[in-house]
Design a protein around this motif. Sequence first.
Motif, PDB file in Angstrom:
ATOM      1  N   LEU A   1       0.844  -1.368  -0.108  1.00  0.00           N
ATOM      2  CA  LEU A   1       0.063   0.113  -0.077  1.00  0.00           C
ATOM      3  C   LEU A   1       0.956   1.203   0.082  1.00  0.00           C
ATOM      4  O   LEU A   1       0.518   2.460  -0.608  1.00  0.00           O
ATOM      5  CB  LEU A   1      -0.973  -0.035   0.992  1.00  0.00           C
ATOM      6  CG  LEU A   1      -2.217  -1.130   1.109  1.00  0.00           C
ATOM      7  CD1 LEU A   1      -2.817  -1.032   2.349  1.00  0.00           C
ATOM      8  CD2 LEU A   1      -2.861  -0.918   0.073  1.00  0.00           C
ATOM      9  N   LEU A   2       1.960   1.161   0.783  1.00  0.00           N
ATOM     10  CA  LEU A   2       2.909   2.389   0.604  1.00  0.00           C
ATOM     11  C   LEU A   2       3.295   2.674  -0.786  1.00  0.00           C
ATOM     12  O   LEU A   2       3.502   3.909  -1.300  1.00  0.00           O
ATOM     13  CB  LEU A   2       4.001   2.130   1.615  1.00  0.00           C
ATOM     14  CG  LEU A   2       5.228   3.372   1.794  1.00  0.00           C
ATOM     15  CD1 LEU A   2       4.635   4.313   2.427  1.00  0.00           C
ATOM     16  CD2 LEU A   2       6.335   2.566   2.536  1.00  0.00           C
ATOM     17  N   GLY A   3       3.621   1.433  -1.389  1.00  0.00           N
ATOM     18  CA  GLY A   3       4.102   1.711  -2.936  1.00  0.00           C
ATOM     19  C   GLY A   3       3.084   2.225  -3.685  1.00  0.00           C
ATOM     20  O   GLY A   3       3.244   3.221  -4.734  1.00  0.00           O
ATOM     21  N   VAL A   4       1.810   1.718  -3.475  1.00  0.00           N
ATOM     22  CA  VAL A   4       0.866   2.416  -4.266  1.00  0.00           C
ATOM     23  C   VAL A   4       0.495   3.841  -4.054  1.00  0.00           C
ATOM     24  O   VAL A   4       0.432   4.759  -5.023  1.00  0.00           O
ATOM     25  CB  VAL A   4      -0.621   1.651  -3.871  1.00  0.00           C
ATOM     26  CG1 VAL A   4      -2.009   2.168  -4.723  1.00  0.00           C
ATOM     27  CG2 VAL A   4      -0.455   0.135  -4.416  1.00  0.00           C
ATOM     28  N   ILE A   5       0.538   4.256  -2.680  1.00  0.00           N
ATOM     29  CA  ILE A   5       0.526   5.616  -2.588  1.00  0.00           C
ATOM     30  C   ILE A   5       1.583   6.437  -3.173  1.00  0.00           C
ATOM     31  O   ILE A   5       1.460   7.581  -3.756  1.00  0.00           O
ATOM     32  CB  ILE A   5       0.416   5.986  -0.904  1.00  0.00           C
ATOM     33  CG1 ILE A   5      -0.919   5.282  -0.361  1.00  0.00           C
ATOM     34  CG2 ILE A   5       0.379   7.306  -0.775  1.00  0.00           C
ATOM     35  CD1 ILE A   5      -0.920   5.054   1.011  1.00  0.00           C
ATOM     36  N   GLN A   6       2.926   5.866  -2.802  1.00  0.00           N
ATOM     37  CA  GLN A   6       3.999   6.479  -3.409  1.00  0.00           C
ATOM     38  C   GLN A   6       4.135   6.752  -4.839  1.00  0.00           C
ATOM     39  O   GLN A   6       4.514   8.045  -5.381  1.00  0.00           O
ATOM     40  CB  GLN A   6       5.223   5.532  -3.153  1.00  0.00           C
ATOM     41  CG  GLN A   6       6.491   6.112  -3.309  1.00  0.00           C
ATOM     42  CD  GLN A   6       7.751   5.293  -2.772  1.00  0.00           C
ATOM     43  OE1 GLN A   6       7.518   4.287  -2.145  1.00  0.00           O
ATOM     44  NE2 GLN A   6       8.943   5.374  -3.535  1.00  0.00           N
ATOM     45  N   GLY A   7       3.734   5.784  -5.587  1.00  0.00           N
ATOM     46  CA  GLY A   7       3.724   6.009  -6.942  1.00  0.00           C
ATOM     47  C   GLY A   7       2.326   6.597  -7.732  1.00  0.00           C
ATOM     48  O   GLY A   7       2.346   6.920  -8.969  1.00  0.00           O
ATOM     49  N   SER A   8       1.300   6.706  -6.539  1.00  0.00           N
ATOM     50  CA  SER A   8       0.011   7.324  -7.285  1.00  0.00           C
ATOM     51  C   SER A   8      -0.182   8.636  -6.993  1.00  0.00           C
ATOM     52  O   SER A   8      -0.819   9.447  -8.008  1.00  0.00           O
ATOM     53  CB  SER A   8      -1.079   6.379  -6.487  1.00  0.00           C
ATOM     54  OG  SER A   8      -0.924   5.097  -7.226  1.00  0.00           O
ATOM     55  N   PHE A   9       0.119   9.168  -5.953  1.00  0.00           N
ATOM     56  CA  PHE A   9       0.163  10.667  -5.637  1.00  0.00           C
ATOM     57  C   PHE A   9       1.340  11.555  -5.914  1.00  0.00           C
ATOM     58  O   PHE A   9       0.965  12.845  -5.340  1.00  0.00           O
ATOM     59  CB  PHE A   9      -0.476  10.480  -4.055  1.00  0.00           C
ATOM     60  CG  PHE A   9      -1.906  10.068  -3.802  1.00  0.00           C
ATOM     61  CD1 PHE A   9      -2.914  10.736  -3.908  1.00  0.00           C
ATOM     62  CD2 PHE A   9      -1.714   8.596  -3.448  1.00  0.00           C
ATOM     63  CE1 PHE A   9      -4.125   9.942  -3.929  1.00  0.00           C
ATOM     64  CE2 PHE A   9      -2.926   7.868  -3.125  1.00  0.00           C
ATOM     65  CZ  PHE A   9      -4.010   8.538  -3.427  1.00  0.00           C
ATOM     66  N   TRP A  10       2.343  11.058  -6.152  1.00  0.00           N
ATOM     67  CA  TRP A  10       3.507  11.951  -6.528  1.00  0.00           C
ATOM     68  C   TRP A  10       3.925  11.715  -7.871  1.00  0.00           C
ATOM     69  O   TRP A  10       3.793  10.665  -8.292  1.00  0.00           O
ATOM     70  CB  TRP A  10       4.485  11.902  -5.523  1.00  0.00           C
ATOM     71  CG  TRP A  10       4.256  12.484  -4.183  1.00  0.00           C
ATOM     72  CD1 TRP A  10       4.499  13.830  -3.707  1.00  0.00           C
ATOM     73  CD2 TRP A  10       3.656  11.600  -2.988  1.00  0.00           C
ATOM     74  NE1 TRP A  10       4.206  14.007  -2.448  1.00  0.00           N
ATOM     75  CE2 TRP A  10       3.510  12.624  -2.044  1.00  0.00           C
ATOM     76  CE3 TRP A  10       3.254  10.546  -2.542  1.00  0.00           C
ATOM     77  CZ2 TRP A  10       3.128  12.548  -0.708  1.00  0.00           C
ATOM     78  CZ3 TRP A  10       2.937  10.086  -1.435  1.00  0.00           C
ATOM     79  CH2 TRP A  10       2.666  11.269  -0.400  1.00  0.00           C
ATOM     80  N   MET A  11       4.422  12.716  -8.457  1.00  0.00           N
ATOM     81  CA  MET A  11       4.952  12.605  -9.818  1.00  0.00           C
ATOM     82  C   MET A  11       6.412  13.102 -10.003  1.00  0.00           C
ATOM     83  O   MET A  11       6.748  14.249  -9.401  1.00  0.00           O
ATOM     84  CB  MET A  11       4.195  13.290 -10.775  1.00  0.00           C
ATOM     85  CG  MET A  11       2.789  12.698 -11.267  1.00  0.00           C
ATOM     86  SD  MET A  11       1.599  12.728  -9.774  1.00  0.00           S
ATOM     87  CE  MET A  11       1.199  14.624  -9.794  1.00  0.00           C
ATOM     88  N   HIS A  12       7.377  12.283 -10.528  1.00  0.00           N
ATOM     89  CA  HIS A  12       8.748  12.614 -10.794  1.00  0.00           C
ATOM     90  C   HIS A  12       8.589  13.745 -11.748  1.00  0.00           C
ATOM     91  O   HIS A  12       8.403  13.281 -12.930  1.00  0.00           O
ATOM     92  CB  HIS A  12       9.498  11.599 -11.106  1.00  0.00           C
ATOM     93  CG  HIS A  12      10.953  11.997 -11.207  1.00  0.00           C
ATOM     94  ND1 HIS A  12      12.104  11.494 -12.044  1.00  0.00           N
ATOM     95  CD2 HIS A  12      11.809  12.799 -10.557  1.00  0.00           C
ATOM     96  CE1 HIS A  12      12.937  11.765 -11.864  1.00  0.00           C
ATOM     97  NE2 HIS A  12      13.115  12.753 -11.029  1.00  0.00           N
ATOM     98  N   ARG A  13       9.102  15.050 -11.583  1.00  0.00           N
ATOM     99  CA  ARG A  13       9.193  16.325 -12.518  1.00  0.00           C
ATOM    100  C   ARG A  13      10.493  16.837 -12.420  1.00  0.00           C
ATOM    101  O   ARG A  13      11.187  16.927 -11.343  1.00  0.00           O
ATOM    102  CB  ARG A  13       8.219  17.265 -12.188  1.00  0.00           C
ATOM    103  CG  ARG A  13       6.670  16.544 -12.076  1.00  0.00           C
ATOM    104  CD  ARG A  13       5.592  17.978 -11.642  1.00  0.00           C
ATOM    105  NE  ARG A  13       4.297  17.423 -11.608  1.00  0.00           N
ATOM    106  CZ  ARG A  13       3.264  17.946 -11.607  1.00  0.00           C
ATOM    107  NH1 ARG A  13       3.521  19.338 -10.987  1.00  0.00           N
ATOM    108  NH2 ARG A  13       2.039  17.576 -11.479  1.00  0.00           N
ATOM    109  N   ARG A  14      10.862  17.202 -13.804  1.00  0.00           N
ATOM    110  CA  ARG A  14      12.195  17.624 -13.910  1.00  0.00           C
ATOM    111  C   ARG A  14      12.087  18.792 -14.783  1.00  0.00           C
ATOM    112  O   ARG A  14      11.410  18.575 -16.055  1.00  0.00           O
ATOM    113  CB  ARG A  14      13.295  16.604 -14.500  1.00  0.00           C
ATOM    114  CG  ARG A  14      13.781  15.791 -13.058  1.00  0.00           C
ATOM    115  CD  ARG A  14      14.827  14.638 -13.999  1.00  0.00           C
ATOM    116  NE  ARG A  14      13.984  13.641 -14.653  1.00  0.00           N
ATOM    117  CZ  ARG A  14      14.378  12.669 -15.409  1.00  0.00           C
ATOM    118  NH1 ARG A  14      15.750  12.580 -15.145  1.00  0.00           N
ATOM    119  NH2 ARG A  14      13.693  11.821 -15.876  1.00  0.00           N
ATOM    120  N   ILE A  15      12.774  19.872 -14.710  1.00  0.00           N
ATOM    121  CA  ILE A  15      12.759  21.133 -15.568  1.00  0.00           C
ATOM    122  C   ILE A  15      14.392  21.512 -15.833  1.00  0.00           C
ATOM    123  O   ILE A  15      15.026  21.839 -14.716  1.00  0.00           O
ATOM    124  CB  ILE A  15      12.050  22.291 -14.857  1.00  0.00           C
ATOM    125  CG1 ILE A  15      10.625  21.919 -14.484  1.00  0.00           C
ATOM    126  CG2 ILE A  15      12.068  23.547 -15.786  1.00  0.00           C
ATOM    127  CD1 ILE A  15       9.945  22.917 -13.909  1.00  0.00           C
TER     128      ILE A  15
END
Length: 556
Positions: A480-494
């Motif tokens: 469940l931690l992995g589900v939350i980690q991958g679902s509610f945050w996005m890796h963004r780069r500029i």
Amino acid sequence: MNEVKCVCGHVNPQGTILCESCGRALTEEARQANLHDMRYEGSARRSQTYNRTFIDKIWNFFSSVKVGIWLIVITLIASALGTILPQAMYIPPTADPSEYYGEHYGIFGQVYYLLGFHNLYSSWWYLLLIASIGVSLVICSLDRVIPLYRALKNQRVDRHEGFLKRQRLFNRKDIQVTDADIEKFKKGLKDKRYKIRVKDGSILAEKARFSRWGPYVNHIGLIIFLIGGMLRFVPGMYVDEVLWLRDGETRTIPGTNNEYVLENKKFTVEFYDAEKDGEVFQPALDKAGPVVKEFQSDVVLYQRDPDATLGTGDDLVKVKEHKIRLNEPLKFDDYAIYQVDFKQDEFQSMTFALTDKEEEKEIGEVTIDLFDPQDSYDLGNGYKVELIGYYPDFSGFAENGEPQTDSPNPNNPAFLFKMISPEHPDGEVSFTAIRQTVEPLGETEYKMAFKGIDTRNATALTVRKDMTLWILAVGGAIFLLGVIQGSFWMHRRIWLQRKDGEILIAGHTNKNWYGLKQDITHIISGTSIPDVIDQTDENKGKKVGIHNDRTSSNKQ
């Protein structure tokens, strides 16, 4: 392993598509692509690089996502097939599984037994399927997470121009940007909680990199969960047994390796009574019949003394007394005993009279203990009754004429008697059940006449021990931690670079491109930095955000 050295000096593993450091395309295919495939940062995966040795082939097989999905599908299908016919634990305990399935279910039952579906969840091939899913998860994760980690760790701030222009969000302008605009750009990044790295006028802003590890955290949780499930088949790790105890009976608790013994002092049950509990219950009682209010078993727990002689009665050491009620189990060591069912007026013994049918004269009585029947009962004067067959839960006759029993519990007792008398020293055979008497070998001179029955209460207790529960809980929590980690945050780069009077700006995210575009739009607001362009085929050439008019005027 062969290595590929980039122009920038970074040494990449063989098979790398984009340099882990500067992002320069290392293959002709990557140089010709309109957009870079950034799924694994263009890093080398072992499964796509090596296919020579036997180990390579095994690795490549299990690293395939399709293989993992097929293993799961096959396991689900096998689990479903295991529910078509009853498992071996649910067939009559006296039945031989090798014969039972064929007799009751025909050719399908025989095939079902031969393939091991009768004992599916502990069969070697089912456990092998579960283990294969675990191996697939491990190899799939290692094949991807190691190169991804290397690429993200080694990425430089001043990426190669070809890397930037092949990002989905990109723009370049021949424009001078003041230091004030750059500082405002940095402030906007900080307000959006980006981590900023600066080198020689180049900027890399990044946030939520940890979200990239969400799927692999999922895999870790699943692997731990599978390990916990497989450990349930290890002796001593998991017990789930039913123990029936009659009033005054003492029996060894199953699953405790004969270490603990339980005595049932008394079982009591109380039903709802409209007169005592209120008239409000009367309509429900009229509709449903008797409804249990409470039932409890008064028990005594004993532990065997390893130094005493087994079977002498002195080997039992009293541990404690307890009243087992619903949701109030008896707990000791890692075991818990729950009250789950009961049976009132269970048959305890039956009495028959050997009777001369013609004269209707009783020769003698025989009382049969239904839980400990004797082989023979001597009535004296040449009269004797032998018990040649006992069927505690008689369910009918098989096709070959053999009586069948569904369980070892005396729910519907039936007996096959041999009645020996002076007139018939070889004996007469009679089959007697409740309200049924059959003389399979012809008319007999004597019969076993039913005289009476004694009953007593019985309680059903479930013995449970689960040493894997915490492992399953940890695996589930990590998943469940992995589900939350991958679902509610996005890796963004500029990325922002100033080179030879030009401004290059690019952005990348693993999902939610709209959110990243909105970030960039707000961050460059009020500066002369150009907005990005979505370079996908459906959006190629279209500027995004609220700065389209401004960037168009700048272009003019």
